[in-house]
Design an enzyme around this catalytic site. Structure first.
Site, mmCIF file in Angstrom:
data_model
loop_
_atom_site.group_PDB
_atom_site.id
_atom_site.type_symbol
_atom_site.label_atom_id
_atom_site.label_comp_id
_atom_site.label_asym_id
_atom_site.label_seq_id
_atom_site.Cartn_x
_atom_site.Cartn_y
_atom_site.Cartn_z
ATOM 1 N N HIS A 1 -1.797 -5.996 1.246
ATOM 2 C CA HIS A 1 -2.889 -6.976 0.616
ATOM 3 C C HIS A 1 -2.464 -7.698 -0.486
ATOM 4 C CE1 HIS A 1 -7.087 -7.068 -1.612
ATOM 5 N NE2 HIS A 1 -6.153 -7.489 -2.259
ATOM 6 N N ASN B 1 -2.568 -0.866 7.110
ATOM 7 C CA ASN B 1 -1.594 -2.571 7.291
ATOM 8 C C ASN B 1 -0.625 -2.951 6.171
ATOM 9 O OD1 ASN B 1 -3.605 -2.843 5.088
ATOM 10 N ND2 ASN B 1 -4.775 -4.252 6.782
ATOM 11 N N THR C 1 -5.431 -8.491 9.872
ATOM 12 C CA THR C 1 -5.751 -7.133 9.308
ATOM 13 C C THR C 1 -5.636 -6.047 9.978
ATOM 14 O OG1 THR C 1 -8.131 -8.090 7.749
ATOM 15 C CG2 THR C 1 -7.503 -5.767 7.723
ATOM 16 N N GLU D 1 -8.562 -8.834 -9.112
ATOM 17 C CA GLU D 1 -7.765 -8.076 -8.802
ATOM 18 C C GLU D 1 -6.638 -8.588 -9.910
ATOM 19 O OE1 GLU D 1 -9.444 -8.465 -4.013
ATOM 20 O OE2 GLU D 1 -7.360 -8.845 -4.948
ATOM 21 N N LYS E 1 0.863 -0.930 -0.171
ATOM 22 C CA LYS E 1 -0.067 -0.192 -0.232
ATOM 23 C C LYS E 1 0.751 1.103 0.286
ATOM 24 C CE LYS E 1 -3.950 -2.306 1.873
ATOM 25 N NZ LYS E 1 -5.025 -2.962 2.860
ATOM 26 N N TYR F 1 -12.128 -2.207 -4.736
ATOM 27 C CA TYR F 1 -12.855 -2.745 -3.261
ATOM 28 C C TYR F 1 -14.501 -2.595 -3.026
ATOM 29 C CZ TYR F 1 -8.582 -2.026 -0.765
ATOM 30 O OH TYR F 1 -6.859 -2.394 -0.744
ATOM 31 N N ARG G 1 2.185 -7.526 7.894
ATOM 32 C CA ARG G 1 1.723 -6.331 8.788
ATOM 33 C C ARG G 1 1.993 -6.157 10.540
ATOM 34 N NH1 ARG G 1 -4.365 -8.228 6.513
ATOM 35 N NH2 ARG G 1 -4.349 -6.670 4.782
HETATM 36 P P1 ATP Z 1 -7.167 -6.975 2.083
HETATM 37 O O1 ATP Z 1 -8.097 -7.055 1.015
HETATM 38 O O2 ATP Z 1 -6.291 -5.330 2.097
HETATM 39 O O3 ATP Z 1 -6.254 -7.998 2.461
HETATM 40 P P2 ATP Z 1 -8.298 -8.096 4.249
HETATM 41 O O4 ATP Z 1 -8.703 -8.778 3.196
HETATM 42 O O5 ATP Z 1 -7.374 -8.559 5.038
HETATM 43 O O6 ATP Z 1 -7.516 -6.639 3.921
HETATM 44 P P3 ATP Z 1 -10.857 -6.772 4.789
HETATM 45 O O7 ATP Z 1 -11.572 -6.992 5.318
HETATM 46 O O8 ATP Z 1 -11.080 -7.348 2.750
HETATM 47 O O9 ATP Z 1 -9.772 -7.270 4.909
HETATM 48 O O10 ATP Z 1 -10.373 -5.324 3.791
HETATM 49 C C1 ATP Z 1 -10.174 -4.655 3.879
HETATM 50 C C2 ATP Z 1 -9.311 -2.952 3.434
HETATM 51 O O11 ATP Z 1 -9.324 -2.212 4.221
HETATM 52 C C3 ATP Z 1 -8.063 -3.333 4.976
HETATM 53 O O12 ATP Z 1 -6.756 -4.223 4.398
HETATM 54 C C4 ATP Z 1 -8.017 -2.411 5.498
HETATM 55 O O13 ATP Z 1 -6.969 -1.338 4.826
HETATM 56 C C5 ATP Z 1 -8.882 -1.461 5.130
HETATM 57 N N1 ATP Z 1 -10.326 -1.888 5.947
HETATM 58 C C6 ATP Z 1 -10.177 -2.814 6.776
HETATM 59 N N2 ATP Z 1 -11.415 -3.523 7.863
HETATM 60 C C7 ATP Z 1 -11.442 -1.890 8.222
HETATM 61 C C8 ATP Z 1 -11.803 -1.411 9.271
HETATM 62 N N3 ATP Z 1 -12.402 -1.698 10.764
HETATM 63 N N4 ATP Z 1 -11.639 0.245 9.486
HETATM 64 C C9 ATP Z 1 -10.389 1.297 8.471
HETATM 65 N N5 ATP Z 1 -10.303 0.647 7.800
HETATM 66 C C10 ATP Z 1 -10.353 -1.815 7.669
#
Ligand code: ATP
Length: 137
Positions: free
Chosen positions: A117, A114, A90, A128, A9, A48, A104
């Site tokens: 991705h 974090n 996450t 993606e 990121k 997203y 992370r």
């Molecule tokens: P990624 O898809 O980036 O690998 P992930 O699958 O672990 O992460 P997701 O639940 O898909 O998590 O969320 C996508 C992204 O949105 C997260 O990586 C984070 O940057 C952001 N995100 C998710 N949950 C929250 C939250 N509660 N508050 C703020 N940002 C969030």
């Protein structure tokens, strides 16, 4: 063998790229494509799309499109699940508590910023990779 989509990121894409890429290859992942990639806001919203309507959607998509990411297609057996294990939970604080060797834990700041991705399914990985690396289709 399987492919997954990984990206560094914006806050770590240039600052910690070399250190993270080293972790990636030492972790057994083969980097089959890699490039710096600048999302437009619209492309970040498409990437997203599953989070549209969530309270963090606008901040997340604005941030992801604010500066280049470092995008990678990774290959290994079980790449999708193994990459998500490798990057950790996450939330970066949770990662530090539960998976201190994860990317992370080392480079994430909080629950949103974090560091990295990883695709969460075969379908997500396909979608993606196609969005960011249409030239691989
Ligand atoms: P990624 O898809 O980036 O690998 P992930 O699958 O672990 O992460 P997701 O639940 O898909 O998590 O969320 C996508 C992204 O949105 C997260 O990586 C984070 O940057 C952001 N995100 C998710 N949950 C929250 C939250 N509660 N508050 C703020 N940002 C969030």
């Amino acid at each position: 063998t399987q492919r997954t989509y990984a990206m560094l990121k914006p806050d770590v894409a240039s600052l910690h790229r070399d250190a993270i890429v080293k972790m990636v290859t030492e972790g057994g992942f083969k980097i089959v494509a890699q490039k710096e990639y600048q999302f437009t806001l619209a492309a970040a919203q498409e990437f997203y799309a599953e989070h549209e309507g969530r309270p963090f959607f606008d901040d997340l998509t604005t941030w992801i499109s604010s500066a280049p990411v470092y995008a990678m297609v990774l290959e290994k057996d079980n790449a999708i699940v193994d990459w998500r294990t490798f990057i950790g939970p996450t939330n970066s604080e949770k990662a530090r508590a539960e998976a201190p060797d994860s990317i992370r834990a080392k480079y994430g700041k909080d629950g949103s910023h974090n560091a990295v991705h990883g695709s969460d399914s075969v379908e997500s990985a396909k979608r993606e990779i196609l969005l960011v690396f249409p030239e691989l289709a």
